[in-house]
Design an enzyme around this catalytic site. Sequence first.
Site, mmCIF file in Angstrom:
data_model
loop_
_atom_site.group_PDB
_atom_site.id
_atom_site.type_symbol
_atom_site.label_atom_id
_atom_site.label_comp_id
_atom_site.label_asym_id
_atom_site.label_seq_id
_atom_site.Cartn_x
_atom_site.Cartn_y
_atom_site.Cartn_z
ATOM 1 C CD GLN A 149 -4.210 4.274 4.759
ATOM 2 O OE1 GLN A 149 -3.725 5.393 4.879
ATOM 3 N NE2 GLN A 149 -3.478 3.177 4.817
ATOM 4 C CE1 TYR A 151 -3.764 3.816 9.014
ATOM 5 C CE2 TYR A 151 -3.400 4.116 11.366
ATOM 6 C CZ TYR A 151 -2.899 3.991 10.090
ATOM 7 O OH TYR A 151 -1.557 4.031 9.868
ATOM 8 C CB THR A 179 -5.195 0.418 7.065
ATOM 9 O OG1 THR A 179 -5.331 1.620 6.314
ATOM 10 C CG2 THR A 179 -3.733 0.174 7.365
ATOM 11 N NE ARG A 188 5.721 3.284 13.489
ATOM 12 C CZ ARG A 188 4.621 3.809 12.947
ATOM 13 N NH1 ARG A 188 4.346 5.095 13.149
ATOM 14 N NH2 ARG A 188 3.801 3.063 12.238
ATOM 15 C CE LYS A 271 -1.125 2.207 2.069
ATOM 16 N NZ LYS A 271 -0.490 2.202 3.402
ATOM 17 C CG HIS A 295 2.195 1.001 7.703
ATOM 18 N ND1 HIS A 295 0.847 0.776 7.754
ATOM 19 C CD2 HIS A 295 2.380 2.203 8.309
ATOM 20 C CE1 HIS A 295 0.244 1.785 8.367
ATOM 21 N NE2 HIS A 295 1.156 2.671 8.710
ATOM 22 N NE ARG A 298 5.801 5.543 9.624
ATOM 23 C CZ ARG A 298 6.495 6.351 10.416
ATOM 24 N NH1 ARG A 298 7.784 6.543 10.186
ATOM 25 N NH2 ARG A 298 5.912 6.970 11.417
#
Length: 411
Positions: A149, A151, A179, A188, A271, A295, A298
């Site tokens: 994956q 980023y 991603t 968060r 994704k 995600h 998140r």
Amino acid sequence: MDARAPIEPDEARLAQRLPLLRRRFPTIEDLERRAARRIPRFAFEFLQGGAGDDGGPARNRSALRSIEIVPRYGREVRDVDTSVELFGHRYAAPIGISPIGMDGLMWPGATELFARAAQRMNIPYLVGTLATATIEDVTRRAPDVTWFQLYPLAADDHRVSFDLARRAQAAGARVLVATLDVPVRSKRPRDLRNGFVMPFRIGPRNAIDIAASPPWLGALVRRGKPAFANIVPYAGGRDPAAFVGAHVGGGFAWEVLARLREAWRGPMLVKGVLHPADAAQARSIGMDGVIVSNHGGRQFDAAPASIDVLPAIAAAVGDDMTVILDSGVTSGVDMMRALACGARSTFAGRAFMLALAAIGDDGARHMAASFIDEFTIALGQCGLRSAAEARQAPVRHATAWPRDTLGGDRP
């Protein structure tokens, strides 16, 4: 990572232990309760938390659990085939391990443990850019099942992004996954309250949490301090976490993704897709599939549950692309629900990490075995003999988004 004890399995001991673990931890809730007692609070809250009002993870789980499948009986289902073929490799079941950012702070050695479990259980491991072992090390441990994956690191026209893709190709990763859903950093609240930001520093409050978590502390002593191993070559001798804090983000524009598609020799997915038009755009630049994901709740607290937009996306791209579901999957029945709603396979992140936190090094194997066992039961209960047949199961999905309510087709 620093020098640490090797992670090598004791297969005979584990074969004896797995049945005991299944009896002791039959559900995700059992794992959650134990994990909360074994790892520091800042780590547990990072794992369980979402963005904004924290409703995303609960929305994912609620939406999946509301889906009903009508079983059909009177058919012989003794020989159930759970396997699924994805991009030329036949995996044991339609479940894979999703990446978790800062996984080594949830359980030291997590990246290597996931790789080991995935290879042994023959399920995909989507190792992340921010893992605590390098892509080269992961592919050595899991040569048959490693996906990577990527980023977005937008600085200098994604120089580091393209080099990470090059390294993954050279190491033998089977699939590249870019991603989409990190264009900006999310807020968060749990992490802010706990001081859990990059680069992470242990303050007095976190030190108390660590002292109260002997299993986690023991794993840290054995494995050493975790670091973003893939980023070390680009950090210029600085803390890789500081480099990540300064460079991750900016998102992948479609033009950059098209260039990555040209550079990558092999299957490539995006994704973080939640809209049919984005899936269609991915198809137009030659992507082989999409992972429908919010995600894990998140990134954006107003985003729909992944499962609720899955049918519209699957209908939009038909059989032209491989459609996979991520976010909220915690059981074999959830796997069945996803396939019945249009997915070819599924990924889970929190469930596997909770199992490591609750059980320790054997947790990922336990979780994979539980997923496959529960999926086998779900197929049998529905009178189905294979994962392929699960996609034809009669399903009621009351919370699904109708495609015509998702707005225009602006890419």
